[in-house]
Design a protein around this motif. Structure first.
Motif, PDB file in Angstrom:
ATOM      1  N   THR A  81       2.139  63.281  41.906  1.00 34.57           N
ATOM      2  CA  THR A  81       2.646  63.362  43.280  1.00 34.57           C
ATOM      3  C   THR A  81       3.850  62.455  43.468  1.00 34.57           C
ATOM      4  O   THR A  81       4.850  62.860  44.077  1.00 34.57           O
ATOM      5  N   GLU A  82       3.783  61.238  42.926  1.00 34.66           N
ATOM      6  CA  GLU A  82       4.899  60.298  43.070  1.00 34.66           C
ATOM      7  C   GLU A  82       6.127  60.775  42.307  1.00 34.66           C
ATOM      8  O   GLU A  82       7.262  60.652  42.774  1.00 34.66           O
ATOM      9  N   ILE A 139       6.954  63.913  41.611  1.00 37.57           N
ATOM     10  CA  ILE A 139       7.534  65.034  42.364  1.00 37.57           C
ATOM     11  C   ILE A 139       8.305  64.522  43.571  1.00 37.57           C
ATOM     12  O   ILE A 139       9.406  65.001  43.874  1.00 37.57           O
ATOM     13  N   LEU A 140       7.770  63.540  44.267  1.00 38.74           N
ATOM     14  CA  LEU A 140       8.447  62.964  45.429  1.00 38.74           C
ATOM     15  C   LEU A 140       9.776  62.319  45.019  1.00 38.74           C
ATOM     16  O   LEU A 140      10.796  62.502  45.693  1.00 38.74           O
ATOM     17  N   ILE A 141       9.780  61.607  43.911  1.00 35.80           N
ATOM     18  CA  ILE A 141      11.016  60.974  43.436  1.00 35.80           C
ATOM     19  C   ILE A 141      12.051  62.037  43.067  1.00 35.80           C
ATOM     20  O   ILE A 141      13.238  61.914  43.404  1.00 35.80           O
ATOM     21  N   VAL A 153      12.311  65.085  44.283  1.00 38.99           N
ATOM     22  CA  VAL A 153      12.795  65.711  45.518  1.00 38.99           C
ATOM     23  C   VAL A 153      13.840  64.816  46.194  1.00 38.99           C
ATOM     24  O   VAL A 153      14.878  65.296  46.663  1.00 38.99           O
ATOM     25  N   VAL A 154      13.592  63.515  46.228  1.00 39.24           N
ATOM     26  CA  VAL A 154      14.553  62.588  46.836  1.00 39.24           C
ATOM     27  C   VAL A 154      15.867  62.589  46.060  1.00 39.24           C
ATOM     28  O   VAL A 154      16.954  62.603  46.649  1.00 39.24           O
TER      29      VAL A 154
END
Length: 93
Positions: free
Chosen positions: A7-8, A10-12, A14-15
């Motif tokens: 999850t982390e 993927i979040l990185i 996306v940012v």
């Protein structure tokens, strides 16, 4: 503060895509790869120069101009190979 989970990560990602844009990311990766290849070839050339820079015999009395060096890029990348000239002081004092 442990390991990064999926999850982390993927979040990185996306940012990063939002900050730089999807169109610029391949160009940035390509230029980073070229820079890494040039750095690697220059480090190898410096290592080779250091090995051959210590001659066993003293140099001859007649001085010869230094040979022109060429920066080598990756095989097939002929556009980034270029001769290197030493800087000269052309300013008038």
């Amino acid at each position: 503060m442990g390991r990064l989970g999926p999850t982390e990560i993927i979040l990185i990602l996306v940012v990063i895509i939002l900050l730089f844009g999807a169109k610029k990311l391949p160009d940035m990766a390509r230029s980073l790869g070229k820079s890494a290849r040039i750095l690697k070839s220059e480090a190898k050339a410096m290592k080779d120069d250091n090995k051959s820079a210590a001659p066993a015999d003293p140099p001859a009395t007649g001085e010869q101009p230094p040979a022109q060096r060429t920066i080598q890029a990756a095989p097939g990348d002929v556009t980034s190979s270029r001769p290197v000239t030493e800087p000269t002081d052309t300013t008038k004092r």
